[in-house]
Design a protein around this motif. Structure first.
Motif, PDB file in Angstrom:
ATOM      1  N   UNK A 106       6.757  -6.572   1.910  1.00  0.00           N
ATOM      2  CA  UNK A 106       7.559  -6.326   3.120  1.00  0.00           C
ATOM      3  C   UNK A 106       7.567  -4.854   3.528  1.00  0.00           C
ATOM      4  N   UNK A 107       7.391  -3.961   2.567  1.00  0.00           N
ATOM      5  CA  UNK A 107       7.381  -2.524   2.864  1.00  0.00           C
ATOM      6  C   UNK A 107       6.243  -1.866   2.102  1.00  0.00           C
ATOM      7  N   UNK A 108       5.539  -0.976   2.773  1.00  0.00           N
ATOM      8  CA  UNK A 108       4.357  -0.370   2.159  1.00  0.00           C
ATOM      9  C   UNK A 108       4.216   1.081   2.611  1.00  0.00           C
ATOM     10  N   UNK A 109       3.771   1.915   1.699  1.00  0.00           N
ATOM     11  CA  UNK A 109       3.461   3.316   1.992  1.00  0.00           C
ATOM     12  C   UNK A 109       1.998   3.559   1.652  1.00  0.00           C
ATOM     13  N   UNK A 110       1.258   4.098   2.607  1.00  0.00           N
ATOM     14  CA  UNK A 110      -0.147   4.461   2.388  1.00  0.00           C
ATOM     15  C   UNK A 110      -0.273   5.973   2.450  1.00  0.00           C
ATOM     16  N   UNK A 111      -0.860   6.557   1.415  1.00  0.00           N
ATOM     17  CA  UNK A 111      -1.068   8.006   1.380  1.00  0.00           C
ATOM     18  C   UNK A 111      -2.547   8.263   1.645  1.00  0.00           C
ATOM     19  N   UNK A 112      -2.871   8.562   2.895  1.00  0.00           N
ATOM     20  CA  UNK A 112      -4.252   8.785   3.306  1.00  0.00           C
ATOM     21  C   UNK A 112      -4.736   7.719   4.266  1.00  0.00           C
ATOM     22  N   UNK A 113      -4.492   7.894   5.563  1.00  0.00           N
ATOM     23  CA  UNK A 113      -4.874   6.902   6.575  1.00  0.00           C
ATOM     24  C   UNK A 113      -6.369   6.901   6.841  1.00  0.00           C
ATOM     25  N   UNK A 114      -6.952   8.101   6.948  1.00  0.00           N
ATOM     26  CA  UNK A 114      -8.346   8.276   7.360  1.00  0.00           C
ATOM     27  C   UNK A 114      -8.572   7.571   8.693  1.00  0.00           C
ATOM     28  N   UNK A 115      -9.544   6.645   8.765  1.00  0.00           N
ATOM     29  CA  UNK A 115      -9.848   5.943  10.011  1.00  0.00           C
ATOM     30  C   UNK A 115      -9.060   4.645  10.163  1.00  0.00           C
ATOM     31  N   UNK A 116      -8.200   4.353   9.183  1.00  0.00           N
ATOM     32  CA  UNK A 116      -7.319   3.198   9.294  1.00  0.00           C
ATOM     33  C   UNK A 116      -7.879   1.879   8.823  1.00  0.00           C
ATOM     34  N   UNK A 117      -9.031   1.893   8.159  1.00  0.00           N
ATOM     35  CA  UNK A 117      -9.632   0.634   7.708  1.00  0.00           C
ATOM     36  C   UNK A 117      -8.791  -0.015   6.603  1.00  0.00           C
ATOM     37  N   UNK A 118      -8.348   0.781   5.635  1.00  0.00           N
ATOM     38  CA  UNK A 118      -7.483   0.236   4.585  1.00  0.00           C
ATOM     39  C   UNK A 118      -6.120  -0.133   5.154  1.00  0.00           C
ATOM     40  N   UNK A 119      -5.661   0.623   6.157  1.00  0.00           N
ATOM     41  CA  UNK A 119      -4.386   0.325   6.805  1.00  0.00           C
ATOM     42  C   UNK A 119      -4.420  -1.071   7.402  1.00  0.00           C
ATOM     43  N   UNK A 120      -5.529  -1.393   8.044  1.00  0.00           N
ATOM     44  CA  UNK A 120      -5.721  -2.732   8.589  1.00  0.00           C
ATOM     45  C   UNK A 120      -5.571  -3.780   7.499  1.00  0.00           C
ATOM     46  N   UNK A 121      -6.203  -3.538   6.356  1.00  0.00           N
ATOM     47  CA  UNK A 121      -6.182  -4.507   5.261  1.00  0.00           C
ATOM     48  C   UNK A 121      -4.779  -4.655   4.669  1.00  0.00           C
TER      49      UNK A 121
END
Length: 258
Positions: A106-121
């Motif tokens: 339900x809640x997530x923190x990503x350290x390092x967006x870059x081009x957002x490919x992992x963000x999508x996943x």
């Protein structure tokens, strides 16, 4: 590169599959998520996003804050080359999607967006998830934001700035189900991020560290993380180190072959 290859051979030698795991919690995770085949729909979604980046004609200037690149000699880089060299690989992108669904994040923190490919996943399977993503480079973040809009990704809080400043603010008065560490791949920075994010964990939180065998320093950081008294279970799948804090689990470390 030789160090990375040597570490991979060591990983293959020391790793096991599901049959070497006797923890019911870990066994279920391996059989029902880690080894589960990705759906055609997930593969298609991932490839559409990745194709959009691979065919981009954009060129960006990278602001380096971390260990730097072993491939690129210049900070002026094509978006298509960045996603090819540094973007999350399909196998792990699809695994991220399965993990978010399996654990109903339900809640997530990503350290390092870059081009957002992992963000999508991270958000594809849980669109209502509240996702905060941190990035230090303005130019790559602009590309990512364009992609989020194009693919209709919502509930994403994008934060630009040095992680030394933005991370403490992101963890303050927050709890995260998942923290995905894909920023500065150095020992000192990784351990610093880990200790900072401990403030925002709960019993069922999951920390995912990318590139734990990238260098001697990252291997040392991973070893220290495993020894931390609040860590109970870790899973080393070579590309990632997955950390659990479940107090009901006895301390165990697994090296799993994908």
């Amino acid at each position: 590169m030789f160090f990375h290859f040597k570490e991979y051979i060591k990983h293959l030698t020391n790793s096991c599959n599901k049959h070497g795991v006797h923890s019911p919690f870990v066994y279920d995770f391996i059989t029902k998520c880690l080894y589960k085949k990705a759906s055609k729909e997930d593969v298609s979604f991932f490839e559409k996003y990745r194709f959009n980046l691979k065919t981009s004609s954009k060129v960006v200037c990278i602001e380096e804050y971390g260990a730097g690149s072993r491939v690129f000699k210049s900070n002026i880089r094509k978006v298509s080359q960045i996603v090819e060299v540094a973007g999350i690989k399909r196998k792990y992108g699809l695994l991220l999607m399965r993990m978010m669904s399996y654990f109903e994040v339900k809640t997530c923190l990503e350290i390092g967006t870059s081009l957002g490919l992992a963000t999508l996943c991270l958000q594809a399977k849980e669109p209502k998830m509240l996702l905060t993503t941190l990035e230090g480079c303005k130019n790559t973040l602009e590309v990512a934001k364009e992609q989020f809009d194009r693919f209709g990704l919502k509930n994403i809080k994008v934060v630009l700035g040095d992680f030394k400043v933005t991370l403490p603010k992101a963890v303050k008065n927050n709890n995260y189900d998942v923290v995905y560490f894909d920023g500065n791949h150095t020992k000192t920075a990784t351990l610093g991020y880990f200790k900072e994010c401990l403030k925002a964990k709960h019993n069922n939180s999951i920390f995912i560290f990318d590139d734990i065998h990238w260098s001697q320093g990252m291997c040392e950081a991973w070893d220290e993380i495993k020894k931390h008294p609040e860590v109970t279970v870790t899973i080393d799948i070579f590309q990632w180190g997955i950390v659990f804090f479940r107090k009901e689990q006895r301390k165990e470390h697994f090296t799993i072959r994908l």
